[in-house]
Design an enzyme around this catalytic site. Structure first.
Site, mmCIF file in Angstrom:
data_model
loop_
_atom_site.group_PDB
_atom_site.id
_atom_site.type_symbol
_atom_site.label_atom_id
_atom_site.label_comp_id
_atom_site.label_asym_id
_atom_site.label_seq_id
_atom_site.Cartn_x
_atom_site.Cartn_y
_atom_site.Cartn_z
ATOM 1 N N CYS A 162 -7.111 -2.793 1.079
ATOM 2 C CA CYS A 162 -6.672 -2.145 2.320
ATOM 3 C C CYS A 162 -7.758 -1.296 2.969
ATOM 4 O O CYS A 162 -7.543 -0.724 4.036
ATOM 5 C CB CYS A 162 -5.436 -1.286 2.046
ATOM 6 N N HIS A 302 -3.818 7.189 6.005
ATOM 7 C CA HIS A 302 -3.558 5.898 5.375
ATOM 8 C C HIS A 302 -2.050 5.683 5.340
ATOM 9 O O HIS A 302 -1.577 4.599 5.660
ATOM 10 C CB HIS A 302 -4.163 5.860 3.973
ATOM 11 N N GLU A 313 -2.234 11.559 -0.670
ATOM 12 C CA GLU A 313 -3.078 11.784 0.501
ATOM 13 C C GLU A 313 -2.876 13.190 1.049
ATOM 14 O O GLU A 313 -3.839 13.864 1.430
ATOM 15 C CB GLU A 313 -2.798 10.744 1.584
ATOM 16 N N LYS A 334 1.158 3.267 10.767
ATOM 17 C CA LYS A 334 1.830 2.214 10.003
ATOM 18 C C LYS A 334 3.344 2.300 10.130
ATOM 19 O O LYS A 334 4.048 1.338 9.817
ATOM 20 C CB LYS A 334 1.422 2.279 8.533
ATOM 21 N N HIS A 339 1.984 -2.202 7.487
ATOM 22 C CA HIS A 339 0.693 -2.119 6.811
ATOM 23 C C HIS A 339 -0.044 -3.441 6.975
ATOM 24 O O HIS A 339 0.354 -4.464 6.415
ATOM 25 C CB HIS A 339 0.906 -1.803 5.339
ATOM 26 N N PHE A 398 -6.301 -0.922 -3.141
ATOM 27 C CA PHE A 398 -6.170 -1.267 -4.557
ATOM 28 C C PHE A 398 -7.558 -1.500 -5.148
ATOM 29 O O PHE A 398 -8.429 -2.103 -4.510
ATOM 30 C CB PHE A 398 -5.348 -2.548 -4.722
#
Length: 412
Positions: A162, A302, A313, A334, A339, A398
């Site tokens: 991502c 994010h 975050e 998002k 996403h 990830f």
């Protein structure tokens, strides 16, 4: 930035809110929820059955039918978004040796992969398309954009889950700053609303289970969040060396002020518990930009709507920004787009440039139930008018990949 300033002069978008920057940005500012039941395949036996799909996508409207047939859906998105970015930048492409392309993708041609695998099992090896490999590989988006526009500078794909689109932008800025290119077409693209991808994410409990209420399913920082809603699309930007852009009279939308790139070295999918990777990425970006934490007015988070990511975050932002964390604005787009995985950093950089250029901050929709661990100003439910001096965008992937990008108003 090595003495060469890097600015943004063109934007392009294909998103679940529409095709084109104007329609996408209008939808974001309106807080338009577009998540709905998956239509690209039959999801009836899946744990998660909702997504943010690009509406009414017909590649033949944008390109030759024969060309479209040789591209996976993720490449089609990139080609169309790049066309818009290059057109709006008005950059001359005749000197293509000094213009490069970096378009990130976390997964690549998943549609053609699944289609051709099914064909292999059902009809045998000889039925697999000779176009399978070039349609599948993630670098083909950047390759075909360069071919269509004669751009012969640095050309490759970033793959960091991502964080892919954000890495592409950072790499493009570095190449310009170090004199290896004068302009770069950068961003991210993704189209993975496929049976295998959705099953994989859902079975690892990363995706929402709010199948009966899709428009309220993506709810970053809300206490009732239960996973992300997958989206698709592309966000592409034209980066340019500032003096060149000024000399040709380009409209400069924003400046790339700094970026931080780090690794967690912690876990395959979970962020490190103390927020170390995200904290270092934001601090490195601030240091490169020569800024203090209180110089940042807005963070495009994010903010995936997963329990661990959102909490982590917020913790990292508080550690970096201290008391100023409660004064700045922070939202997750998002909540509208879903996403976009490897395209997230690209489309969210487009949003950051527009915030600086137009003086508007997008909201976080579906903010209904306060989470005590997420107590910052997330611009709940409605956009605001504001003229930020500088904005920061976070992308975490990830594998422990972290990118923080800082953009500011260009002062000439």
């Amino acid at each position: 930035m090595n003495g060469r300033r890097v600015v943004i002069t063109g934007l392009g978008a294909v998103s679940p809110l529409g095709t084109g920057v104007s329609e996408t940005w209008e939808g974001v500012l309106a807080g338009r929820a577009v998540a709905g039941p998956i239509t690209l395949f039959d999801p009836s036996d899946h744990r998660c059955r909702v997504a943010c799909e690009v509406p009414d996508w017909d590649p033949n409207v944008h390109m030759d039918v024969k060309d479209a047939r040789k591209m996976d859906r993720f490449t089609q998105f990139a080609v169309v978004a790049a066309e818009e970015a290059i057109r709006t930048s008005e950059i001359p492409t005749e000197n293509g040796e000094r213009i490069g392309v970096i378009i990130g993708s976390g997964i690549g041609g998943m549609w053609v992969y699944e289609d051709q695998h099914n064909l292999l099992l059902q009809r045998g090896a000889k039925r697999v398309s000779p176009f399978f490999i070039p349609m599948m590989i993630a670098d083909m988006a950047s390759g075909l954009v360069s071919i269509r526009h004669g751009l012969k500078g640095p050309n490759y794909c970033t793959v960091s889950a991502c964080a892919s689109g954000a890495h592409a932008l950072a790499d493009g800025a570095m190449l310009i700053a170090h004199g290896l290119a004068d302009a770069m077409v950068v961003g991210g693209t993704e189209s993975t609303i496929t049976p295998m991808t959705v099953a994989g994410f859902a079975n690892m409990k990363a995706m929402t289970s709010r199948n009966d209420d899709p428009k309220r399913a993506s709810r970053p920082f809300d206490a009732d969040r239960d996973g992300f809603v997958i989206g698709e699309g592309a966000g592409i930007l034209v980066l340019e060396e500032a003096e060149q852009a000024k000399a040709r009279g380009a409209t400069i939308l924003a400046e790339v002020a700094g970026f931080g790139l780090t690794g967690d070295a912690y876990h395959m999918t979970a962020p490190c518990a103390d927020g170390d990777g995200a904290i270092r990425a934001m601090n490195i970006a601030l240091d490169m930009a020569g800024m203090n934490p209180d110089d940042i007015d807005y963070i495009n988070a994010h903010g995936t709507s997963t329990p661990l990511n959102d909490k982590g975050e917020v913790m990292a932002v508080k550690k970096v920004f201290g008391d100023h964390a409660y004064k700045l604005k922070m939202s997750s787009t998002k909540s509208m787009t879903g996403h976009l995985l490897g395209a997230a950093g690209g489309i969210e950089s487009v949003f950051c440039a527009l915030s600086l250029h137009r003086g508007e901050i997008a909201p976080t929709i579906n903010q209904e139930t306060p989470d005590p661990d997420c107590d910052l100003d997330f611009v709940p439910n409605e956009a605001i008018r504001m003229s930020p001096r500088a904005v920061l965008s976070n992308s975490f992937g990830f594998g422990g990949h972290n990118v923080s990008l800082i953009f500011r108003r260009f002062d000439g």
